[in-house]
Design a protein around this motif. Structure first.
Motif, PDB file in Angstrom:
ATOM      1  N   GLY A   1       0.827  -1.206   0.000  1.00 38.66           N
ATOM      2  CA  GLY A   1       0.000   0.000   0.000  1.00 38.66           C
ATOM      3  C   GLY A   1       0.858   1.250   0.000  1.00 38.66           C
ATOM      4  O   GLY A   1       0.563   2.227  -0.700  1.00 38.66           O
ATOM      5  N   LEU A   2       1.961   1.232   0.783  1.00 39.52           N
ATOM      6  CA  LEU A   2       2.845   2.400   0.827  1.00 39.52           C
ATOM      7  C   LEU A   2       3.466   2.644  -0.549  1.00 39.52           C
ATOM      8  O   LEU A   2       3.475   3.773  -1.049  1.00 39.52           O
ATOM      9  CB  LEU A   2       3.931   2.165   1.881  1.00 39.52           C
ATOM     10  N   VAL A   3       3.937   1.554  -1.169  1.00 43.52           N
ATOM     11  CA  VAL A   3       4.577   1.696  -2.479  1.00 43.52           C
ATOM     12  C   VAL A   3       3.587   2.256  -3.498  1.00 43.52           C
ATOM     13  O   VAL A   3       3.874   3.219  -4.213  1.00 43.52           O
ATOM     14  CB  VAL A   3       5.129   0.331  -2.952  1.00 43.52           C
ATOM     15  N   VAL A   4       2.369   1.665  -3.547  1.00 46.31           N
ATOM     16  CA  VAL A   4       1.391   2.112  -4.542  1.00 46.31           C
ATOM     17  C   VAL A   4       0.918   3.531  -4.228  1.00 46.31           C
ATOM     18  O   VAL A   4       0.726   4.343  -5.140  1.00 46.31           O
ATOM     19  CB  VAL A   4       0.202   1.135  -4.603  1.00 46.31           C
ATOM     20  N   GLY A   5       0.755   3.832  -2.945  1.00 47.62           N
ATOM     21  CA  GLY A   5       0.315   5.170  -2.553  1.00 47.62           C
ATOM     22  C   GLY A   5       1.325   6.226  -2.980  1.00 47.62           C
ATOM     23  O   GLY A   5       0.961   7.281  -3.511  1.00 47.62           O
ATOM     24  N   LEU A   6       2.626   5.933  -2.767  1.00 52.01           N
ATOM     25  CA  LEU A   6       3.651   6.880  -3.212  1.00 52.01           C
ATOM     26  C   LEU A   6       3.688   6.927  -4.734  1.00 52.01           C
ATOM     27  O   LEU A   6       3.912   7.995  -5.323  1.00 52.01           O
ATOM     28  CB  LEU A   6       5.017   6.478  -2.657  1.00 52.01           C
ATOM     29  N   GLY A   7       3.400   5.764  -5.369  1.00 49.64           N
ATOM     30  CA  GLY A   7       3.348   5.728  -6.826  1.00 49.64           C
ATOM     31  C   GLY A   7       2.268   6.643  -7.369  1.00 49.64           C
ATOM     32  O   GLY A   7       2.454   7.300  -8.388  1.00 49.64           O
ATOM     33  N   ARG A   8       1.142   6.729  -6.654  1.00 52.71           N
ATOM     34  CA  ARG A   8       0.052   7.584  -7.121  1.00 52.71           C
ATOM     35  C   ARG A   8       0.434   9.061  -7.034  1.00 52.71           C
ATOM     36  O   ARG A   8      -0.190   9.892  -7.677  1.00 52.71           O
ATOM     37  CB  ARG A   8      -1.201   7.338  -6.293  1.00 52.71           C
ATOM     38  N   LEU A   9       1.439   9.379  -6.190  1.00 53.30           N
ATOM     39  CA  LEU A   9       1.857  10.776  -6.065  1.00 53.30           C
ATOM     40  C   LEU A   9       3.103  11.063  -6.891  1.00 53.30           C
ATOM     41  O   LEU A   9       3.637  12.175  -6.848  1.00 53.30           O
ATOM     42  CB  LEU A   9       2.153  11.092  -4.596  1.00 53.30           C
ATOM     43  N   SER A  10       3.549  10.043  -7.632  1.00 54.07           N
ATOM     44  CA  SER A  10       4.810  10.204  -8.358  1.00 54.07           C
ATOM     45  C   SER A  10       4.704  11.325  -9.397  1.00 54.07           C
ATOM     46  O   SER A  10       3.631  11.614  -9.922  1.00 54.07           O
ATOM     47  CB  SER A  10       5.154   8.878  -9.041  1.00 54.07           C
ATOM     48  N   THR A  11       5.851  11.949  -9.704  1.00 50.25           N
ATOM     49  CA  THR A  11       5.846  12.957 -10.760  1.00 50.25           C
ATOM     50  C   THR A  11       5.869  12.282 -12.123  1.00 50.25           C
ATOM     51  O   THR A  11       5.686  12.932 -13.133  1.00 50.25           O
ATOM     52  CB  THR A  11       7.086  13.864 -10.646  1.00 50.25           C
ATOM     53  N   ASN A  12       6.148  10.972 -12.108  1.00 52.09           N
ATOM     54  CA  ASN A  12       6.215  10.219 -13.354  1.00 52.09           C
ATOM     55  C   ASN A  12       4.816   9.814 -13.781  1.00 52.09           C
ATOM     56  O   ASN A  12       4.125   9.085 -13.070  1.00 52.09           O
ATOM     57  CB  ASN A  12       7.095   8.991 -13.115  1.00 52.09           C
ATOM     58  N   TRP A  13       4.400  10.279 -14.975  1.00 46.12           N
ATOM     59  CA  TRP A  13       3.037  10.061 -15.423  1.00 46.12           C
ATOM     60  C   TRP A  13       2.690   8.580 -15.531  1.00 46.12           C
ATOM     61  O   TRP A  13       1.628   8.141 -15.135  1.00 46.12           O
ATOM     62  CB  TRP A  13       2.834  10.738 -16.779  1.00 46.12           C
ATOM     63  N   LEU A  14       3.636   7.781 -16.048  1.00 47.81           N
ATOM     64  CA  LEU A  14       3.362   6.373 -16.281  1.00 47.81           C
ATOM     65  C   LEU A  14       3.126   5.643 -14.960  1.00 47.81           C
ATOM     66  O   LEU A  14       2.172   4.880 -14.804  1.00 47.81           O
ATOM     67  CB  LEU A  14       4.530   5.747 -17.044  1.00 47.81           C
ATOM     68  N   ILE A  15       4.014   5.918 -13.989  1.00 45.04           N
ATOM     69  CA  ILE A  15       3.896   5.274 -12.685  1.00 45.04           C
ATOM     70  C   ILE A  15       2.567   5.671 -12.026  1.00 45.04           C
ATOM     71  O   ILE A  15       1.852   4.848 -11.462  1.00 45.04           O
ATOM     72  CB  ILE A  15       5.086   5.685 -11.788  1.00 45.04           C
ATOM     73  N   ARG A  16       2.241   6.973 -12.138  1.00 50.37           N
ATOM     74  CA  ARG A  16       1.007   7.477 -11.551  1.00 50.37           C
ATOM     75  C   ARG A  16      -0.206   6.751 -12.154  1.00 50.37           C
ATOM     76  O   ARG A  16      -1.113   6.330 -11.446  1.00 50.37           O
ATOM     77  CB  ARG A  16       0.913   8.977 -11.857  1.00 50.37           C
ATOM     78  N   THR A  17      -0.193   6.599 -13.483  1.00 52.83           N
ATOM     79  CA  THR A  17      -1.336   5.968 -14.151  1.00 52.83           C
ATOM     80  C   THR A  17      -1.431   4.489 -13.813  1.00 52.83           C
ATOM     81  O   THR A  17      -2.517   3.973 -13.532  1.00 52.83           O
ATOM     82  CB  THR A  17      -1.198   6.145 -15.672  1.00 52.83           C
ATOM     83  N   LEU A  18      -0.277   3.820 -13.820  1.00 55.52           N
ATOM     84  CA  LEU A  18      -0.301   2.395 -13.463  1.00 55.52           C
ATOM     85  C   LEU A  18      -0.842   2.213 -12.056  1.00 55.52           C
ATOM     86  O   LEU A  18      -1.681   1.353 -11.809  1.00 55.52           O
ATOM     87  CB  LEU A  18       1.113   1.807 -13.550  1.00 55.52           C
TER      88      LEU A  18
END
Lengths: 400, 443
Positions: A113-130
Motif C-alpha cells: 500500500g505504501l509503495v502504490v500510494g507513493l506511486g500515485r503521487l509520483s511525478t512520473n506520469w506512467l507510474i502514476r497511471t499504473l
C-alpha cells in the motif's frame, strides 16, 4: 420599595395534558419508555421462541461441549492439535490461524500500500497511471472473487512437488503449498532472544531520552539510527559468541512430497496474497490522501525558515500526514482481519471455517458457538477502537 | 534627419526550445525528468507490457471462440488461450440463474420498469422529484416482487401490487404533465374539469388518483403469473435483488440509527450504539451464518423463512449499521451554528433535521454513501457461501458442468468485468454528482 418585589415568580400554569405533552422531559421519558418496551418485547419474543424451538428439537445451549473431543482433523494448525483434542482446542486453533493470516496480511498490505500510494503521487506520469489503475481495478472487484481466483487460478495450478517452483533454493512452491526452512533453536538460543528484547528496550529508552533532551536543549541525537544498530548488533554478537546456536530444518523432496521445514497450504497462500493486494489498494488511497492533506504552504514555510528538505519531511510533513493516515489505516487492518473469515470459501481452517462451520455442524450447539465467534471479533475490534481512540485523543488538534 | 518617430519594435521572441514543447517536452517533463525517473519509466513500461500482453494473448489472441466442449478447446490451444464458448453457453444462467426460460421476460420487464421509474428523476423540468423518488422506494418493491415471484394473489396482495402499478402510472403521467404544462397530474385534471377553488381542485386530483387506482386494480387482478420460487433465482439477477434491497433499506435505516446515536435520550442512544457496534465489529459472513442457522430458531414454530430472505435480512442489518456511521460522520460535519439557527427560527427537531441538517449532511456524505453501496454490491458475493446461486456461484457452476469441466478462470474473468463495470460506473457517477453539487460551495 425594594426592586426585588417587582420580580415575581410566574404563577405555575394549571396542569393540563397539553402542557404535559409539550414538556421536553416528559416527552423524552415517554419516547424512551416506548422504545424500551418495544426492544425488550422483541428480545423477549425472540428468546422465548428460541427456548421453545430448542426444547422441541432437543438442543442445548450450554458450554459443556467444550471439553468433548472434537474428533476431526484440521488441515493446517499453527499451534499443536491432534485429532481427538477438545472443542476448546479447536476454538484456539481457529483463533491462532485467523491471527496468523491477519498478521502476515497486515505486513504485506502495508508495504504494498505504501509503495502504490507513493506511486500515485509520483511525478512520473506512467507510474502514476499504473498505480491508479491498480487501485481502481482491484478496489472495484469483490474480495471473495479475488480470493477464489487466486486459489483456483494460481495456487492450485502450480506444478506437482517433483517440479516445484524453486525460489532461490530457500522456498519451494507447488500445488501442495509453500515450503520454507524452519529454524531449530539450539542450546542457549534463549540468550539471543533475551539480548534482542534487552536491545529493544534499550532502544526505546534511548529514543525517549533523546526526545526529552531535544525538547529541552534543541540538541538532536540520531536515536533512531543508533537504536536500529543496537537492535541489530547486540543479538548478533551474543549469537556469534555462543557459537551460532541455531540450525535450519530444510525442506527436502522425498518420494512424492517435501519433508521437514515449515509449510503452509495453497489456500493460505491464496488468502494472504488476495487479502494483502485487496487491502493495499485502500491503504494506498489512505497514504495518498494523508500526504496530500498537508498543505503546500507547510513545505514552503519550512523552506522559508531554512529547514533542510530531509528534516521538512520528518518533522513537518510526516507528523501531520500521520495524524490523517493512522486512524483509517488501523481500521483497514481491522477490516483485513475480518475479511480473513472469507477463508471458508477456499477451505483454509480459520476461526469461522473451523469453528462456526465444522464444529457447529458436528456438535449442533448453534448458540454458544455463534456467541463465541462473535465474541472473539467483538473483542478484537473493541481493543482496536480503544487503541485508536486513545491515539486520537493524543494527537487531537487543540483548536482555540 | 528623419522625423519619423522612433518606434520600439521588440525582436520577436525566440521559439521555445523544441525539447520543452510538444510530445518531446511532455515526455521530458513527465517521464524522463531525472535518471531515477527514467529508470522508473522503463520499469513501468516493462510491467505494463508483461501484464497487458499476457492478458491480451490469453483472452484474445490465443482464445478459442467456437467449440463444443472444453476438450476441444484444450486440444486446440491447451491452457495458453481462453475458452470462451463455455462462458457464452452459460451467459443466460450467469444472468438469470435457474429461472425458467419462458418466464425470463418477467425479470426483464421488472428491471425495465425500474429504469423507466427512475428516468424522470434525471429529467430537468420534472418538479415532483422527491415524491417520485419516495414512490419508487416505497411502491416499486410490491410490483417487483410480483413480477419476480408471482403466484397466487390474495386480496391484500392484489391491493398492494395495484398500489405499485398506480404509483408507476402516476409517476409518468405527472412527469409528462409537468414537462408539457408545468402542472402535476392532479392539478392538470382539476384544470381540465374547471375546478373553481383549491379545495375542489384538491378533491378532483385525489379523485383522479382513486380512479387510476381502480383501473390498475382491475388490470392487476387479471394478471396471472406462475410462481417462481426463490430457490430458482440466481445469477446477476439475484445479486441485483439482494444489493438493491440492501441499498434501499440501509439508507433510511442508517439515518434513523445515526439520529438515535446522537439523541439526547440515553436509552435510545444505548440501543443504537449497541446495535451499530455489534454489527460493525463482526464480519458479514458470521452474520450470514448466524441468520442462516438461527433465524428458524428465533421465529415461532411453523414459520418458514426461505434462505434468500435470511440472507437479505442479514445484509440489510449489516449495511444499515455501516450506513449509520457514515451518516453520523455527515451530521458531525454540520457546524453547530446550523442547529442553533434552526432552533432560533422556531423549528422543532423533525423540521430542523429534515429541512436544515439532513440535506446539507447528505451532500457531504455522497462519496462515502456511494462507497458503501459499492462495498455492499461487492459483499453480496458472500451469499454464495451460504448456498445461494448469485453471480459468483453460477460462475463456479460452469466448471462443474460436464461439458465444460474445469473451466474456472474464464467465467471468473467474465464476472470480474461485470462487477468492475458496475462498481466503476457507480464510483464515477458519485464523483460527477459530488462535483455538480459542490458547485455552489466552491470559492
Amino acid at each position: 420599595m425594594s426592586q426585588s418585589t417587582a420580580i415575581r415568580r410566574p404563577a405555575t400554569p394549571p396542569l393540563r395534558l397539553g402542557t404535559l405533552a409539550n414538556d421536553a422531559t416528559v416527552r423524552s421519558v415517554f419516547y424512551q419508555a416506548v422504545t424500551f418496551v418495544c426492544v425488550v418485547g422483541l428480545i423477549w419474543y425472540l428468546v422465548s421462541n428460541t427456548i421453545a424451538n430448542m426444547a422441541t428439537r432437543g438442543m442445548s445451549a450450554g458450554f459443556d461441549f467444550l471439553d468433548v473431543s472434537a474428533g476431526f482433523n484440521i488441515a493446517f494448525t499453527l499451534i499443536p492439535y491432534r485429532e481427538g483434542d477438545s472443542y476448546l482446542r479447536v476454538f484456539q486453533v481457529g483463533i491462532a490461524n485467523t491471527l496468523l493470516v491477519a498478521a502476515i496480511g497486515v505486513v504485506f498490505a502495508s508495504i504494498l500500500g505504501l509503495v502504490v500510494g507513493l506511486g500515485r503521487l509520483s511525478t512520473n506520469w506512467l507510474i502514476r497511471t499504473l498505480a491508479r489503475w491498480y487501485v481502481e481495478i482491484l478496489r472495484n472487484t469483490p474480495l471473495l472473487l479475488q480470493i477464489i481466483a487466486w486459489y483456483f487460478g494460481v495456487f492450485n495450478l502450480l506444478p506437482l512437488p517433483r517440479a516445484s517452483v524453486d525460489l532461490g533454493g530457500v522456498m519451494y512452491l507447488n500445488n501442495r503449498g509453500a515450503y520454507f526452512p524452519a529454524p531449530v533453536p539450539g542450546e542457549g538460543f534463549g540468550l539471543v532472544l533475551l539480548a534482542l528484547v534487552a536491545a529493544l528496550i534499550g532502544a526505546v529508552l534511548l529514543h525517549l531520552w533523546a526526545r526529552q533532551r531535544f525538547r529541552a536543549t534543541g540538541r538532536p541525537f540520531p536515536s533512531v539510527l543508533v537504536g536500529i544498530a543496537l537492535v541489530l548488533v547486540a543479538p548478533t554478537l551474543v549469537y556469534l559468541l555462543l557459537g551460532a546456536p541455531l540450525t535450519w530444518d530444510w525442506p527436502v523432496l522425498r518420494g512424492f512430497n517435501f519433508q521437514g521445514g515449515f509449510s503452509v497450504p495453497p489456500a493460505f497462500c491464496a488468502l494472504v496474497v488476495a487479502l494483502s493486494i485487496y487491502t493495499s489498494c485502500f491503504i494506498a488511497e489512505i497514504v495518498r490522501a494523508g500526504i496530500q492533506s498537508v498543505g503546500h504552504g507547510q513545505t514552503e514555510a519550512a523552506r522559508a525558515l531554512g529547514v533542510k528538505p530531509s528534516r521538512t519531511m520528518r518533522f513537518i510533513i510526516l507528523p501531520q500526514a500521520m495524524r490523517v493516515i493512522i486512524p483509517p489505516l488501523i481500521s483497514q487492518y481491522l477490516n483485513l482481519t475480518k475479511n480473513s473469515s472469507l477463508a471458508i470459501a477456499i477451505g483454509f481452517p480459520d476461526l469461522v471455517s473451523v469453528w462456526m462451520n465444522t464444529s457447529l455442524n458436528q456438535s449442533g450447539r448453534a448458540i454458544p458457538i455463534v456467541a463465541m465467534t462473535m465474541g472473539f471479533y467483538c473483542v478484537v475490534s473493541l481493543a482496536v477502537s480503544f487503541v485508536l481512540n486513545s491515539y486520537n485523543r493524543r494527537i487531537l488538534l487543540r483548536e482555540r | 534627419m528623419s522625423d519619423a518617430p522612433l518606434v520600439f519594435a521588440p525582436r520577436p521572441a525566440d521559439p521555445p526550445p523544441p525539447s520543452t514543447i510538444g510530445v518531446v517536452g511532455w515526455m521530458r517533463a513527465n517521464l524522463f525528468s531525472s535518471v531515477p525517473n527514467a529508470i522508473l519509466t522503463f520499469l513501468g513500461i516493462y510491467i505494463f507490457y508483461v501484464v497487458v500482453s499476457a492478458i491480451v494473448n490469453w483472452a484474445l489472441v490465443n482464445a478459442v471462440w467456437e467449440a463444443e466442449n472444453r476438450r476441444q478447446c484444450l486440444d486446440m490451444v491447451g491452457r495458453s488461450g481462453a475458452c470462451w464458448p463455455g462462458v457464452a453457453a452459460w451467459i443466460p444462467n450467469l444472468i438469470y440463474g435457474l429461472y425458467p426460460k419462458d418466464q425470463v421476460w418477467r425479470i426483464n420487464t421488472g428491471f425495465l420498469i425500474l429504469i423507466a421509474w427512475a428516468v424522470p428523476l434525471w429529467l430537468p423540468r420534472v418538479r415532483s422529484k422527491v415524491a417520485i423518488g419516495l414512490s419508487l422506494v416505497l411502491a416499486y418493491p410490491f410490483l417487483a416482487s410480483y413480477f419476480f415471484h408471482g403466484g397466487q394473489q390474495t386480496l391484500v396482495w392484489t391491493a398492494l401490487i395495484a398500489l405499485g402499478a398506480t404509483a408507476f402510472a402516476w409517476t409518468w403521467l405527472t412527469s409528462l404533465a409537468e414537462m408539457r404544462f408545468g402542472l402535476g397530474f392532479g392539478p392538470l385534471v382539476a384544470r381540465l374539469f374547471g375546478a373553481a377553488d383549491d379545495e375542489r381542485a384538491r378533491r378532483i386530483g385525489w379523485g383522479a388518483l382513486a380512479a387510476l387506482y381502480v383501473l390498475t386494480f382491475v388490470i392487476v387482478s387479471q394478471l396471472d403469473f406462475v410462481e417462481v420460487q426463490t430457490r430458482f433465482w440466481g445469477g446477476l439477477f439475484l445479486t441485483l435483488v439482494i444489493s438493491g434491497i440492501g441499498i434501499a433499506f440501509s439508507l433510511p435505516a442508517g439515518v434513523v440509527l445515526a439520529l438515535g446515536r446522537r439523541s439526547e435520550m440515553p436509552l435510545i442512544r444505548v440501543f443504537c450504539v449497541t446495535f451499530i457496534e455489534l454489527f460493525r465489529s463482526v464480519p458479514l459472513i458470521t452474520i450470514l451464518f448466524m441468520f442462516n442457522t438461527m433465524l428458524p430458531l428465533f421465529l415461532p414454530e411453523g414459520v418458514e423463512v426461505n434462505r434468500l430472505l435470511r440472507a437479505i435480512v442479514a445484509v440489510c442489518l449489516f449495511a444499515s449499521a455501516y450506513m449509520a456511521e457514515i451518516v453520523r460522520g455527515g451530521l458531525q460535519a454540520i457546524p453547530k451554528g446550523q442547529y442553533e439557527a434552526a432552533a432560533a427560527m422556531g423549528l422543532g427537531f423533525w423540521q430542523s433535521t429534515s429541512l436544515i441538517i439532513l440535506p446539507q449532511a447528505l451532500r457531504i456524505m455522497i462519496p462515502s454513501i456511494v462507497g458503501n453501496f459499492i462495498g455492499l454490491f461487492k459483499d453480496t458475493t458472500l451469499v454464495s457461501i451460504i448456498g445461494l446461486f448469485d453471480l459468483l456461484s453460477m460462475s463456479r457452476a460452469v466448471g462443474e458442468d460436464t461439458r465444460w469441466l474445469g473451466l474456472f478462470i474464464e467465467p471468473f474473468f467474465f464476472i470480474t468485468l461485470i462487477y468492475f463495470v458496475f462498481c466503476f460506473l457507480m464510483s464515477q457517477y458519485s464523483l460527477n454528482l459530488e462535483r455538480r453539487l459542490g458547485e455552489g460551495q466552491r470559492r
